[in-house]
Design a protein around this motif. Structure first.
Motif, PDB file in Angstrom:
ATOM      1  N   PRO A 125     -28.930 -89.382 -71.779  1.00 53.51           N
ATOM      2  CA  PRO A 125     -29.855 -88.854 -72.460  1.00 53.51           C
ATOM      3  C   PRO A 125     -30.527 -87.077 -72.264  1.00 53.51           C
ATOM      4  O   PRO A 125     -29.850 -86.305 -73.219  1.00 53.51           O
ATOM      5  CB  PRO A 125     -31.615 -88.991 -72.379  1.00 53.51           C
ATOM      6  CG  PRO A 125     -31.234 -90.336 -71.598  1.00 53.51           C
ATOM      7  CD  PRO A 125     -30.590 -90.427 -71.331  1.00 53.51           C
TER       8      PRO A 125
ATOM      9  N   LEU B 134     -26.592 -85.602 -73.710  1.00 54.37           N
ATOM     10  CA  LEU B 134     -27.285 -84.752 -74.970  1.00 54.37           C
ATOM     11  C   LEU B 134     -27.793 -83.904 -74.815  1.00 54.37           C
ATOM     12  O   LEU B 134     -27.602 -82.531 -75.493  1.00 54.37           O
ATOM     13  CB  LEU B 134     -27.430 -85.857 -75.425  1.00 54.37           C
ATOM     14  CG  LEU B 134     -28.292 -85.665 -76.925  1.00 54.37           C
ATOM     15  CD1 LEU B 134     -27.157 -84.829 -77.985  1.00 54.37           C
ATOM     16  CD2 LEU B 134     -29.272 -86.767 -77.885  1.00 54.37           C
ATOM     17  N   THR B 135     -28.692 -83.581 -74.612  1.00 55.13           N
ATOM     18  CA  THR B 135     -29.315 -82.272 -73.944  1.00 55.13           C
ATOM     19  C   THR B 135     -28.610 -81.011 -73.384  1.00 55.13           C
ATOM     20  O   THR B 135     -28.539 -79.647 -74.016  1.00 55.13           O
ATOM     21  CB  THR B 135     -30.979 -82.523 -73.279  1.00 55.13           C
ATOM     22  OG1 THR B 135     -31.943 -83.328 -73.525  1.00 55.13           O
ATOM     23  CG2 THR B 135     -31.277 -81.144 -72.711  1.00 55.13           C
TER      24      THR B 135
ATOM     25  N   THR C  59     -23.619 -84.146 -81.439  1.00 53.58           N
ATOM     26  CA  THR C  59     -25.510 -84.962 -81.963  1.00 53.58           C
ATOM     27  C   THR C  59     -25.622 -86.468 -82.484  1.00 53.58           C
ATOM     28  O   THR C  59     -25.894 -87.624 -81.940  1.00 53.58           O
ATOM     29  CB  THR C  59     -26.790 -84.270 -82.306  1.00 53.58           C
ATOM     30  OG1 THR C  59     -26.201 -83.710 -83.448  1.00 53.58           O
ATOM     31  CG2 THR C  59     -26.786 -83.070 -81.310  1.00 53.58           C
ATOM     32  N   THR C  60     -24.460 -86.659 -83.725  1.00 57.74           N
ATOM     33  CA  THR C  60     -24.713 -87.335 -84.542  1.00 57.74           C
ATOM     34  C   THR C  60     -23.430 -88.638 -83.243  1.00 57.74           C
ATOM     35  O   THR C  60     -23.904 -89.840 -82.689  1.00 57.74           O
ATOM     36  CB  THR C  60     -24.101 -87.505 -85.582  1.00 57.74           C
ATOM     37  OG1 THR C  60     -25.141 -86.915 -86.155  1.00 57.74           O
ATOM     38  CG2 THR C  60     -23.976 -88.876 -86.382  1.00 57.74           C
TER      39      THR C  60
ATOM     40  N   SER D  88     -25.916 -89.529 -79.490  1.00 52.03           N
ATOM     41  CA  SER D  88     -26.511 -90.292 -80.240  1.00 52.03           C
ATOM     42  C   SER D  88     -26.259 -91.564 -80.365  1.00 52.03           C
ATOM     43  O   SER D  88     -27.039 -92.011 -79.684  1.00 52.03           O
ATOM     44  CB  SER D  88     -27.307 -89.414 -81.155  1.00 52.03           C
ATOM     45  OG  SER D  88     -27.697 -88.051 -80.999  1.00 52.03           O
ATOM     46  N   ARG D  89     -25.163 -92.242 -80.121  1.00 49.73           N
ATOM     47  CA  ARG D  89     -24.629 -93.833 -80.600  1.00 49.73           C
ATOM     48  C   ARG D  89     -24.317 -94.377 -79.335  1.00 49.73           C
ATOM     49  O   ARG D  89     -24.455 -95.309 -79.205  1.00 49.73           O
ATOM     50  CB  ARG D  89     -23.473 -93.645 -81.609  1.00 49.73           C
ATOM     51  CG  ARG D  89     -24.131 -93.705 -83.162  1.00 49.73           C
ATOM     52  CD  ARG D  89     -22.557 -93.175 -83.972  1.00 49.73           C
ATOM     53  NE  ARG D  89     -22.694 -92.741 -85.447  1.00 49.73           N
ATOM     54  CZ  ARG D  89     -21.264 -92.837 -85.872  1.00 49.73           C
ATOM     55  NH1 ARG D  89     -20.367 -92.850 -85.255  1.00 49.73           N
ATOM     56  NH2 ARG D  89     -21.700 -92.663 -87.247  1.00 49.73           N
TER      57      ARG D  89
ATOM     58  N   VAL E 226     -25.850 -93.053 -76.477  1.00 48.04           N
ATOM     59  CA  VAL E 226     -27.111 -92.803 -74.976  1.00 48.04           C
ATOM     60  C   VAL E 226     -27.959 -93.728 -74.972  1.00 48.04           C
ATOM     61  O   VAL E 226     -28.242 -95.151 -76.020  1.00 48.04           O
ATOM     62  CB  VAL E 226     -28.085 -91.786 -75.700  1.00 48.04           C
ATOM     63  CG1 VAL E 226     -30.075 -90.942 -75.082  1.00 48.04           C
ATOM     64  CG2 VAL E 226     -27.266 -91.036 -76.183  1.00 48.04           C
TER      65      VAL E 226
ATOM     66  N   TYR F  36     -31.042 -95.320 -73.266  1.00 47.14           N
ATOM     67  CA  TYR F  36     -33.379 -95.263 -72.805  1.00 47.14           C
ATOM     68  C   TYR F  36     -33.459 -95.884 -72.084  1.00 47.14           C
ATOM     69  O   TYR F  36     -33.630 -97.474 -72.334  1.00 47.14           O
ATOM     70  CB  TYR F  36     -33.375 -94.426 -74.232  1.00 47.14           C
ATOM     71  CG  TYR F  36     -32.901 -93.482 -74.617  1.00 47.14           C
ATOM     72  CD1 TYR F  36     -34.036 -92.246 -74.620  1.00 47.14           C
ATOM     73  CD2 TYR F  36     -32.332 -93.854 -76.316  1.00 47.14           C
ATOM     74  CE1 TYR F  36     -33.391 -90.816 -75.530  1.00 47.14           C
ATOM     75  CE2 TYR F  36     -32.058 -92.355 -76.539  1.00 47.14           C
ATOM     76  CZ  TYR F  36     -32.331 -91.679 -76.161  1.00 47.14           C
ATOM     77  OH  TYR F  36     -31.540 -90.036 -76.942  1.00 47.14           O
TER      78      TYR F  36
END
Length: 298
Positions: A232, A235-236, A287-288, A291-292, A294, A296
């Protein structure tokens, strides 16, 4: 009549709204309204009048001028996009590598961390020096090469070695391009290093202890534990790096010069909107895709 008490979920939502309220107010006043006005400027011809600006509707004439008759905009835009494509992965990988190193326990690690953050504090002098003629003289004094010889601050030998090793041309061009930008990469990595370092320190040591008991190697622990846990933050950092690179190129300087030196605010607004849309598409794509993958942790 008894008042209904808010549930825990509702209280959290209310606190979240209160928390983002200052940002939302600043976003509307300082960003959204100027953004709308700049779009209107790009569709109108602005001339200085007695009471301020006089506008005359021009439609998309300034956008057509950028791509049809402007001498340098298209080339500068492509250079800015290529810089983002090269610098963002390089800065992200370098930041993760350095953060992993200085996260280890060794004597003087606080001093080592401060060294990597110093370029952030000295960003303006470093960047102004990087684009000046002084850089060539510094390069020649450090490497011993002549200022016009082309060997200083280049990756000619690395390119030759990679090509002889059978590495693909696209990969060679990317690696050598990153090496040629090493000073820009280092000077732009301070914040990302700190963010990655905070993410690494937030990983529970029990995960590594359990993995060590199972016989996991350090390499496997990095890819099976460390990398998924900080994905995560990855991505940031990618988003932050793209946004940070938005104003550090020749195109941003061209937009500023067109507005405040040439006083062509309409053409400058059109440049800014084209650049904004292009960077927005890059952000949406990255991001697309990221995000796939990532992970959490709950």
């Amino acid at each position: 009549m008894t008042r209904r008490r808010m549930s825990l979920q509702q209280r959290k939502a209310a606190l979240g709204i209160i928390f983002v309220a200052p940002w939302l107010f600043g976003f509307v006043i300082l960003f959204l309204i100027p953004l709308y006005e700049s779009f209107l400027y790009s569709l109108n011809t602005l001339t200085l009048g007695k009471g301020g600006f006089d506008t005359q509707y021009a439609g998309f004439a300034f956008y057509k001028e950028l791509f049809r008759s402007h001498p340098t905009f298209t080339r500068t835009l492509l250079e800015a996009v290529s810089d983002i494509v090269i610098n963002v992965p390089s800065i992200t990988i370098f930041s993760l590598f350095v953060a992993t190193l200085i996260n280890q326990k060794f004597r003087g690690r606080v001093f080592a961390r401060s060294i990597f953050f110093l370029p952030v504090l000295l960003a303006a002098p470093v960047l102004s020096l990087e684009n000046s003629s002084q850089m060539a003289s510094i390069a020649s004094s450090v490497t011993g090469a002549s200022e016009d010889g082309g060997l200083a601050f280049t990756s000619f030998e690395l390119q030759r070695l990679l090509l002889e090793a059978g590495v693909g041309g696209v990969i060679v061009d990317y690696v050598t391009g990153s090496v040629d930008r090493i000073y820009e990469v280092i000077s732009s990595s301070g914040v990302q290093i700190l963010i990655f370092l905070a993410a690494l320190q937030s990983i529970s040591p029990s995960l590594y202890e359990a993995a060590k008991i199972e016989g996991t190697t350090g390499y496997e622990a990095f890819w099976k534990i460390t990398f998924p846990m900080i994905s995560p933050i990855l991505l940031t950092n990618v988003v932050y790096t793209i946004v940070d690179a938005y104003s550090r190129n020749a195109l941003s300087q061209m937009i500023t010069d067109t507005a405040f030196q040439s006083l062509n605010f309409s053409l400058s607004a059109a440049m800014a909107w084209v650049y904004f849309i292009v960077v927005g598409l890059i952000l949406l794509l990255t991001t697309t895709l990221i995000s796939r993958k990532v992970f959490y942790y709950d």
